[in-house]
Design a protein around this motif. Structure first.
Motif, PDB file in Angstrom:
ATOM      1  N   SER A 122       4.409 -12.507  -7.244  1.00  0.00           N
ATOM      2  CA  SER A 122       3.079 -12.443  -6.635  1.00  0.00           C
ATOM      3  C   SER A 122       2.963 -11.360  -5.568  1.00  0.00           C
ATOM      4  CB  SER A 122       2.762 -13.799  -5.998  1.00  0.00           C
ATOM      5  OG  SER A 122       1.627 -13.720  -5.178  1.00  0.00           O
ATOM      6  N   PRO A 123       1.801 -10.682  -5.502  1.00  0.00           N
ATOM      7  CA  PRO A 123       1.500  -9.913  -4.292  1.00  0.00           C
ATOM      8  C   PRO A 123       1.523 -10.856  -3.097  1.00  0.00           C
ATOM      9  CG  PRO A 123      -0.083  -9.432  -6.033  1.00  0.00           C
ATOM     10  CD  PRO A 123       0.714 -10.611  -6.499  1.00  0.00           C
ATOM     11  N   ILE A 124       1.797 -10.317  -1.924  1.00  0.00           N
ATOM     12  CA  ILE A 124       1.956 -11.144  -0.730  1.00  0.00           C
ATOM     13  C   ILE A 124       0.933 -10.750   0.330  1.00  0.00           C
ATOM     14  CG2 ILE A 124       3.493 -11.656   1.222  1.00  0.00           C
ATOM     15  CD1 ILE A 124       5.848 -11.243  -0.727  1.00  0.00           C
ATOM     16  N   LEU A 125       0.259 -11.758   0.880  1.00  0.00           N
ATOM     17  CA  LEU A 125      -0.591 -11.561   2.042  1.00  0.00           C
ATOM     18  C   LEU A 125       0.175 -12.024   3.280  1.00  0.00           C
ATOM     19  CD1 LEU A 125      -3.320 -11.021   3.491  1.00  0.00           C
ATOM     20  CD2 LEU A 125      -3.940 -13.393   2.977  1.00  0.00           C
ATOM     21  N   TYR A 126       0.357 -11.124   4.223  1.00  0.00           N
ATOM     22  CA  TYR A 126       0.980 -11.454   5.513  1.00  0.00           C
ATOM     23  C   TYR A 126      -0.128 -11.422   6.545  1.00  0.00           C
ATOM     24  CZ  TYR A 126       3.969 -10.812   9.700  1.00  0.00           C
ATOM     25  OH  TYR A 126       4.571 -10.926  10.937  1.00  0.00           O
ATOM     26  N   PHE A 127      -0.564 -12.601   7.007  1.00  0.00           N
ATOM     27  CA  PHE A 127      -1.716 -12.692   7.902  1.00  0.00           C
ATOM     28  C   PHE A 127      -1.252 -13.012   9.323  1.00  0.00           C
ATOM     29  CE2 PHE A 127      -5.485 -14.052   9.999  1.00  0.00           C
ATOM     30  CZ  PHE A 127      -6.521 -13.381   9.363  1.00  0.00           C
ATOM     31  N   CYS A 176       6.046  -9.698  15.290  1.00  0.00           N
ATOM     32  CA  CYS A 176       5.264  -9.526  14.058  1.00  0.00           C
ATOM     33  C   CYS A 176       5.920  -8.515  13.123  1.00  0.00           C
ATOM     34  CB  CYS A 176       3.833  -9.105  14.392  1.00  0.00           C
ATOM     35  SG  CYS A 176       2.880 -10.396  15.219  1.00  0.00           S
ATOM     36  N   TYR A 177       6.495  -7.461  13.696  1.00  0.00           N
ATOM     37  CA  TYR A 177       7.169  -6.470  12.846  1.00  0.00           C
ATOM     38  C   TYR A 177       8.462  -7.049  12.273  1.00  0.00           C
ATOM     39  CZ  TYR A 177       8.935  -1.986  11.183  1.00  0.00           C
ATOM     40  OH  TYR A 177       9.409  -0.974  10.389  1.00  0.00           O
ATOM     41  N   ALA A 178       9.148  -7.872  13.055  1.00  0.00           N
ATOM     42  CA  ALA A 178      10.329  -8.573  12.520  1.00  0.00           C
ATOM     43  C   ALA A 178       9.917  -9.467  11.358  1.00  0.00           C
ATOM     44  CB  ALA A 178      10.991  -9.399  13.624  1.00  0.00           C
ATOM     45  N   GLY A 179       8.718 -10.062  11.483  1.00  0.00           N
ATOM     46  CA  GLY A 179       8.203 -10.887  10.392  1.00  0.00           C
ATOM     47  C   GLY A 179       7.958 -10.094   9.128  1.00  0.00           C
ATOM     48  N   LEU A 180       7.414  -8.894   9.273  1.00  0.00           N
ATOM     49  CA  LEU A 180       7.184  -8.036   8.105  1.00  0.00           C
ATOM     50  C   LEU A 180       8.500  -7.679   7.435  1.00  0.00           C
ATOM     51  CD1 LEU A 180       5.412  -6.231   6.296  1.00  0.00           C
ATOM     52  CD2 LEU A 180       5.598  -4.445   8.053  1.00  0.00           C
ATOM     53  N   ASN A 181       9.486  -7.308   8.222  1.00  0.00           N
ATOM     54  CA  ASN A 181      10.794  -6.976   7.656  1.00  0.00           C
ATOM     55  C   ASN A 181      11.408  -8.175   6.946  1.00  0.00           C
ATOM     56  OD1 ASN A 181      11.940  -4.118   8.434  1.00  0.00           O
ATOM     57  ND2 ASN A 181      10.771  -4.795  10.210  1.00  0.00           N
ATOM     58  N   TRP A 182      11.257  -9.356   7.547  1.00  0.00           N
ATOM     59  CA  TRP A 182      11.812 -10.567   6.936  1.00  0.00           C
ATOM     60  C   TRP A 182      11.139 -10.860   5.597  1.00  0.00           C
ATOM     61  CZ3 TRP A 182       9.824 -15.209   5.330  1.00  0.00           C
ATOM     62  CH2 TRP A 182      10.750 -16.228   5.063  1.00  0.00           C
ATOM     63  N   ILE A 183       9.817 -10.722   5.537  1.00  0.00           N
ATOM     64  CA  ILE A 183       9.096 -10.952   4.276  1.00  0.00           C
ATOM     65  C   ILE A 183       9.567  -9.965   3.214  1.00  0.00           C
ATOM     66  CG2 ILE A 183       6.829 -10.806   3.164  1.00  0.00           C
ATOM     67  CD1 ILE A 183       5.643 -11.871   5.815  1.00  0.00           C
ATOM     68  N   TYR A 184       9.723  -8.700   3.598  1.00  0.00           N
ATOM     69  CA  TYR A 184      10.179  -7.679   2.655  1.00  0.00           C
ATOM     70  C   TYR A 184      11.552  -8.036   2.089  1.00  0.00           C
ATOM     71  CZ  TYR A 184      11.320  -3.023   0.845  1.00  0.00           C
ATOM     72  OH  TYR A 184      11.673  -1.978   0.036  1.00  0.00           O
ATOM     73  N   MET A 223       6.920  -0.601   3.011  1.00  0.00           N
ATOM     74  CA  MET A 223       6.712  -2.050   3.057  1.00  0.00           C
ATOM     75  C   MET A 223       5.251  -2.457   2.948  1.00  0.00           C
ATOM     76  SD  MET A 223       9.423  -3.691   5.756  1.00  0.00           S
ATOM     77  CE  MET A 223       9.011  -2.649   7.145  1.00  0.00           C
ATOM     78  N   VAL A 224       4.326  -1.637   3.442  1.00  0.00           N
ATOM     79  CA  VAL A 224       2.923  -2.043   3.502  1.00  0.00           C
ATOM     80  C   VAL A 224       2.130  -1.329   2.419  1.00  0.00           C
ATOM     81  CG1 VAL A 224       0.863  -2.194   4.933  1.00  0.00           C
ATOM     82  CG2 VAL A 224       3.117  -2.452   5.985  1.00  0.00           C
ATOM     83  N   LYS A 225       1.639  -2.108   1.461  1.00  0.00           N
ATOM     84  CA  LYS A 225       0.835  -1.564   0.363  1.00  0.00           C
ATOM     85  C   LYS A 225      -0.601  -1.306   0.811  1.00  0.00           C
ATOM     86  CE  LYS A 225       0.862  -0.660  -4.160  1.00  0.00           C
ATOM     87  NZ  LYS A 225       1.853   0.200  -4.827  1.00  0.00           N
ATOM     88  N   GLY A 226      -1.086  -2.155   1.714  1.00  0.00           N
ATOM     89  CA  GLY A 226      -2.439  -2.013   2.234  1.00  0.00           C
ATOM     90  C   GLY A 226      -2.589  -2.878   3.466  1.00  0.00           C
ATOM     91  N   GLN A 227      -3.607  -2.562   4.279  1.00  0.00           N
ATOM     92  CA  GLN A 227      -3.821  -3.356   5.488  1.00  0.00           C
ATOM     93  C   GLN A 227      -5.292  -3.753   5.592  1.00  0.00           C
ATOM     94  OE1 GLN A 227      -2.918  -1.235   9.101  1.00  0.00           O
ATOM     95  NE2 GLN A 227      -4.321   0.439   8.674  1.00  0.00           N
ATOM     96  N   MET A 228      -5.523  -4.929   6.185  1.00  0.00           N
ATOM     97  CA  MET A 228      -6.872  -5.466   6.339  1.00  0.00           C
ATOM     98  C   MET A 228      -7.078  -5.856   7.790  1.00  0.00           C
ATOM     99  SD  MET A 228      -6.620  -7.571   2.800  1.00  0.00           S
ATOM    100  CE  MET A 228      -4.838  -7.535   2.963  1.00  0.00           C
TER     101      MET A 228
END
Length: 368
Positions: A122-127, A176-184, A223-228
């Motif tokens: 699945s694509p992932i939404l990190y909110f 929050c950036y640590a969270g992005l790395n963890w999700i990746y 890591m970031v395909k798109g941002q909202m």
């Protein structure tokens, strides 16, 4: 699903939307589905704000002061931490908690949202939730994330980063950036696709989202395909130019609704510049706290949305302009009749449901 409005209003928003040019930038304007009065507040919001306006007559103006004093902080947190959504999602949603390790060893709570039948790879939404960097939680946006996953069977994550002023800048940003790395690094374990991570956030969470995207660019990752960015805080340093200069003339205000609209606009004027007191820093003029000052042409596709009567509308539209002229693929949506924080009102406002659909459509357009 249950709603506090007729479902037909969501379809009417789509039918009535139009495209206008604002400072040479194409903007999709989402008109109020059941009101055609120029500058009016949405009838659902007006009903709510009218009560607040009446109460405010008996409260001293000092009570609305936004500062980092203990008394003010406690009052603001009580307001910002309230759950303002309606439980419209009746399907069972699996919410699991993980602990991720921050740079200083702190265990940060991260929550994963899935349906019982999640999409494979699945694509992932990190909110990233808002709240002025000093308030808010995943609980505030939980209903919105439930609605997202039930509509798509995609996977969503959200983080309870550490809040200021107890944890001064840049702790919350780095969390929050640590969270992005963890999700990746852990996407596959949760059934997600690490090559299709979309980061989103509202208000202060929009600033934290842009921070994550900027850091990912600096670290030369994909890591970031798109941002909202939902009504994001992008000009804390108070950059002044002809596009970002706050002026009441830039807002259409229906005279009969002026009191309630002006109440929210006036109360928040200058609020973003004062966030440094909460964050514990005077260095607001950097691209992390004031991303408006430094826009990279290498940013991924970006979705921006803001309410017509949001105090952040001027800087949001100015930022959209900067992104466009930097060559960033950008979509901008303005919701007529709304102010701030409408993603929190899922189930009460048809526009909130429409905004979730816009997020979905954006991900489906840009996923690999």
């Amino acid at each position: 699903m249950e709603r506090k409005y007729p479902e037909s209003l969501v379809a009417d928003i789509k039918k009535k939307q139009e495209v206008v040019m604002v400072d040479d930038v194409k903007v999709i304007v989402k008109n109020i589905p059941d009101c055609d009065i120029k500058g009016a507040a949405d009838p659902r919001l007006y009903k709510e704000m009218k009560k607040m306006a009446l109460i405010s007559n008996f409260i001293p103006k000092s009570a609305f002061k936004m500062d980092a004093s203990p008394k003010s902080l406690a009052r603001l947190r009580k307001m910002f931490n309230s759950i303002d959504s309606y439980p419209m999602v009746k399907e069972e949603i699996e919410i699991t908690e993980e602990k991720i390790t921050a740079n200083d060893g702190y265990d940060i709570p991260m929550y994963c949202f899935k349906t019982k039948t999640p999409m494979e790879n699945s694509p992932i939404l990190y909110f990233i939730h808002g709240g002025g960097f000093f308030a808010g939680s995943v609980d505030v946006v939980t209903e919105a994330l439930k609605l997202f996953v039930v509509k798509t069977n995609m996977i969503a994550f959200s983080i309870d980063y550490r809040l200021a002023p107890e944890n001064p800048y840049p702790i919350g940003h780095e969390d929050c950036y640590a969270g992005l790395n963890w999700i990746y690094e852990n996407a596959d374990r949760h059934g997600g696709d690490a090559t299709n991570i979309f980061v989103a956030g509202d208000s202060a969470g929009g600033n934290l989202t842009q921070y994550c995207t900027n850091r990912a660019l600096e670290d030369d990752t994909k890591m970031v395909k798109g941002q909202m960015l939902l009504y994001p805080t992008v000009n804390m340093g108070g950059v002044k130019d002809e596009h970002v200069n706050y002026n009441k003339d830039k807002f259409d205000i229906y005279p009969k609704h002026a009191k309630v609209i002006n109440m929210s606009l006036d109360m928040m004027v200058g609020a973003t510049e004062g966030l440094g007191d909460f964050l514990g820093t005077k260095d607001l003029m950097n691209k992390y706290l004031t991303p408006y000052m430094d826009v990279s042409p290498n940013l991924p596709p970006t979705f921006l949305t803001v309410g017509e009567h949001d105090f952040l509308k001027v800087e949001t539209l100015a930022y959209a302009r900067k992104l466009k002229f930097a060559g960033v693929d950008t979509k901008t949506v303005v919701y007529k009749g709304l102010g701030h924080a409408y993603i929190d009102k899922v189930g009460y406002y048809p526009q909130s449901e429409d905004c979730i659909q816009e997020i979905i459509d954006f991900i489906l357009k840009y996923k690999g």
